[in-house]
Design a protein around this motif. Structure first.
Motif, mmCIF file in Angstrom:
data_model
loop_
_atom_site.group_PDB
_atom_site.id
_atom_site.type_symbol
_atom_site.label_atom_id
_atom_site.label_comp_id
_atom_site.label_asym_id
_atom_site.label_seq_id
_atom_site.Cartn_x
_atom_site.Cartn_y
_atom_site.Cartn_z
ATOM 1 N N ARG B 38 0.820 -1.209 0.000
ATOM 2 C CA ARG B 38 0.000 0.000 0.000
ATOM 3 C C ARG B 38 0.850 1.253 0.000
ATOM 4 O O ARG B 38 0.522 2.245 -0.666
ATOM 5 C CB ARG B 38 -0.941 -0.038 1.196
ATOM 6 C CG ARG B 38 -2.082 -1.039 1.024
ATOM 7 C CD ARG B 38 -2.728 -1.414 2.345
ATOM 8 N NE ARG B 38 -4.069 -0.849 2.503
ATOM 9 C CZ ARG B 38 -5.204 -1.536 2.460
ATOM 10 N NH1 ARG B 38 -5.164 -2.843 2.264
ATOM 11 N NH2 ARG B 38 -6.354 -0.950 2.618
ATOM 12 N N GLU B 39 1.944 1.222 0.756
ATOM 13 C CA GLU B 39 2.783 2.413 0.842
ATOM 14 C C GLU B 39 3.472 2.702 -0.488
ATOM 15 O O GLU B 39 3.563 3.858 -0.913
ATOM 16 C CB GLU B 39 3.821 2.247 1.961
ATOM 17 C CG GLU B 39 4.807 3.390 2.100
ATOM 18 C CD GLU B 39 4.170 4.708 2.511
ATOM 19 O OE1 GLU B 39 2.983 4.715 2.917
ATOM 20 O OE2 GLU B 39 4.848 5.754 2.412
ATOM 21 N N VAL B 40 3.919 1.663 -1.144
ATOM 22 C CA VAL B 40 4.557 1.865 -2.445
ATOM 23 C C VAL B 40 3.561 2.505 -3.408
ATOM 24 O O VAL B 40 3.866 3.484 -4.090
ATOM 25 C CB VAL B 40 5.073 0.536 -3.029
ATOM 26 C CG1 VAL B 40 5.840 0.786 -4.302
ATOM 27 C CG2 VAL B 40 5.955 -0.176 -2.032
ATOM 28 N N ALA B 41 2.353 1.948 -3.423
ATOM 29 C CA ALA B 41 1.317 2.473 -4.310
ATOM 30 C C ALA B 41 1.004 3.934 -3.970
ATOM 31 O O ALA B 41 0.937 4.789 -4.860
ATOM 32 C CB ALA B 41 0.055 1.629 -4.194
ATOM 33 N N ARG B 42 0.846 4.199 -2.699
ATOM 34 C CA ARG B 42 0.555 5.540 -2.221
ATOM 35 C C ARG B 42 1.592 6.535 -2.727
ATOM 36 O O ARG B 42 1.262 7.585 -3.277
ATOM 37 C CB ARG B 42 0.603 5.519 -0.679
ATOM 38 C CG ARG B 42 -0.559 6.133 0.034
ATOM 39 C CD ARG B 42 -0.438 5.877 1.534
ATOM 40 N NE ARG B 42 -1.023 4.621 1.965
ATOM 41 C CZ ARG B 42 -0.475 3.774 2.862
ATOM 42 N NH1 ARG B 42 0.698 4.047 3.425
ATOM 43 N NH2 ARG B 42 -1.106 2.684 3.188
ATOM 44 N N THR B 49 -4.124 -1.372 -5.466
ATOM 45 C CA THR B 49 -4.143 -2.692 -6.099
ATOM 46 C C THR B 49 -3.395 -2.717 -7.435
ATOM 47 O O THR B 49 -3.174 -3.782 -7.993
ATOM 48 C CB THR B 49 -5.580 -3.158 -6.329
ATOM 49 O OG1 THR B 49 -6.263 -2.156 -7.075
ATOM 50 C CG2 THR B 49 -6.294 -3.375 -5.022
ATOM 51 N N ALA B 50 -3.003 -1.562 -7.887
ATOM 52 C CA ALA B 50 -2.308 -1.513 -9.181
ATOM 53 C C ALA B 50 -1.028 -2.353 -9.181
ATOM 54 O O ALA B 50 -0.758 -3.069 -10.156
ATOM 55 C CB ALA B 50 -2.006 -0.065 -9.561
ATOM 56 N N PRO B 51 -0.240 -2.316 -8.115
ATOM 57 C CA PRO B 51 1.002 -3.110 -8.123
ATOM 58 C C PRO B 51 0.779 -4.592 -8.380
ATOM 59 O O PRO B 51 1.671 -5.263 -8.913
ATOM 60 C CB PRO B 51 1.562 -2.897 -6.710
ATOM 61 C CG PRO B 51 1.050 -1.568 -6.295
ATOM 62 C CD PRO B 51 -0.317 -1.460 -6.918
ATOM 63 N N SER B 57 2.429 -10.897 -5.789
ATOM 64 C CA SER B 57 2.304 -10.864 -4.341
ATOM 65 C C SER B 57 3.385 -9.964 -3.770
ATOM 66 O O SER B 57 4.297 -9.535 -4.484
ATOM 67 C CB SER B 57 2.461 -12.256 -3.756
ATOM 68 O OG SER B 57 3.779 -12.695 -3.982
ATOM 69 N N LYS B 58 3.274 -9.702 -2.500
ATOM 70 C CA LYS B 58 4.283 -8.873 -1.863
ATOM 71 C C LYS B 58 5.655 -9.528 -1.944
ATOM 72 O O LYS B 58 6.651 -8.855 -2.203
ATOM 73 C CB LYS B 58 3.901 -8.625 -0.409
ATOM 74 C CG LYS B 58 4.797 -7.600 0.244
ATOM 75 C CD LYS B 58 4.551 -7.423 1.720
ATOM 76 C CE LYS B 58 5.516 -6.390 2.282
ATOM 77 N NZ LYS B 58 5.403 -6.248 3.740
ATOM 78 N N SER B 59 5.717 -10.825 -1.721
ATOM 79 C CA SER B 59 7.007 -11.516 -1.795
ATOM 80 C C SER B 59 7.682 -11.289 -3.139
ATOM 81 O O SER B 59 8.903 -11.126 -3.213
ATOM 82 C CB SER B 59 6.836 -13.019 -1.604
ATOM 83 O OG SER B 59 5.906 -13.295 -0.619
#
Lengths: 206, 206
Positions: B38-42, B49-51, B57-59
């Motif tokens: 979420r922080e990266v997207a922000r 959800t774009a990432p 996945s996060k991993s």
DNA sequence: TGTACATCAGTGAACGCGCGTTCACTGATGTAC
DNA sequence: TGTACATCAGTGAACGCGCGTTCACTGATGTAC
């Protein structure tokens, strides 16, 4: 391991110590990410808020667990020294005991040295236990230098160097990501010993 | 640092690479615990959800970030080698560059080596980048041994030993918990160099 | 020895949080014909 | 060159989760008199 006595009374009697012990048990069996306030309480059959009567926050519990880890490490190293008189042997024993501890309790080892507890000086109990453990190494290096050079002049930096190598060995053995495994798998203790010997030879050979 | 171009279109155009770059930026400025999807997207001004269209996945994102870290580390070490011919100098350059990288990017360094990515062999890109970086050290040690002993017979274990010391230095400098600070504060690079020299002396002096 | 009462150490319900991820959608892009 | 349409890469709402911690409570214990 030993079955917990059945809870017979409202009051637990020993909860503080058991929280620490159970925290360590969680680290050993489930790893660091499973070490939560709620899980400790769950495993002790106690309400999830009961621990807060003994530790004001999760950090406080973590600090107590880490402190207990340093005490165990200290004891393990002391036991390894027992009966040994030769300074070379004693130095090696202190180092190898450190590595053994890290290999036997990797998650605890990482809690003790990692960033989960941001400032250890805020927890005097933890700080003391960690300092006592480091002092063991310092003393062993001091005796070694006296025996071989007749002076402790280089003791401080020598201790720091050996401590660094020790951290490296423990890190590599404990977290074998990115490290080729051929030697480690076969004979981790032999590898550790030879690495220490190599460094110590470098210290002496000046 | 450089201002991001204003988003002019529905499609971003370069999101995958920017996710990795921004992830590294978060590590540098806010630390590992702030590195969330979420922080990266922000920070990129994009829906949370774009990432997921670029990393399943996060991993997967973490692995890509770590891989990028290894590539940067490789480049930094290559740059340090540039123009150096003497094997002693080259070995020391590779080691010191490693330490410099760890000191300059501690959070990235820890992601690269820590347990956040449980099995790095699952991520070929990461695995390759890590292997390439290790090979640099292996080559430097090999050249050193050829120059001094005329043989690479002990190369494998020597590399592993030096790698271990290197990990130790980086660990101690990067995470100075429980380590006395007197030397480290004053002159971390000098301390690193002397520690490497001591070990290498031990390797040669057999 | 008995009793009043403060304190200690539990209970159980609940709050609020941020997280990773899912879902159905829609605008933009590129390709086949 | 134009158009149909599949695919790509975004949006926005929402879910469910486990977490640390708060709150008001209550049973048990220990101490003063």
């Amino acid at each position: 391991m030993t079955p917990r006595p059945k809870k017979t009374s409202y009051h637990h009697g020993n909860l503080r110590e058991e929280l620490v012990a159970e925290g360590i048990a969680i680290l050993e069996t489930q790893g660091a990410q499973a070490l939560t306030m709620r899980e400790v309480a769950r495993r002790l059959g106690v309400t999830q808020t009961a621990p807060l009567h003994h530790f004001e926050s999760k950090s406080a519990l973590l600090a107590a667990i880490a402190a207990q880890g340093f005490r165990q490490l200290f004891d393990h190293r002391m036991a390894a020294l027992k009966g040994k008189r030769d300074p070379d042997e004693r130095l090696m024993a202190v180092l190898m005991a450190y590595v053994e501890f890290a290999l036997a309790h990797p998650a605890l080892y990482h809690l003790m040295h990692g960033p989960e507890i941001p400032d250890k000086t805020l927890h005097p109990e933890l700080n003391d236990a960690a300092t006592r453990s480091y002092s063991l190494l310092e003393a062993a290096v001091g005796d070694y230098l006296i025996a071989h050079e007749g002076s402790m002049a280089r003791s401080r930096e020598a201790t720091l160097g050996i401590w660094t190598v020790c951290q490296g060995v423990a890190t590599v053995l404990t977290n074998p990501q990115n490290t080729p495994r051929y030697v480690l798998r076969k004979d981790p203790m032999g590898f550790s010993r030879r690495t220490f010997e190599t460094f110590i030879r470098g210290v002496s050979g000046r």
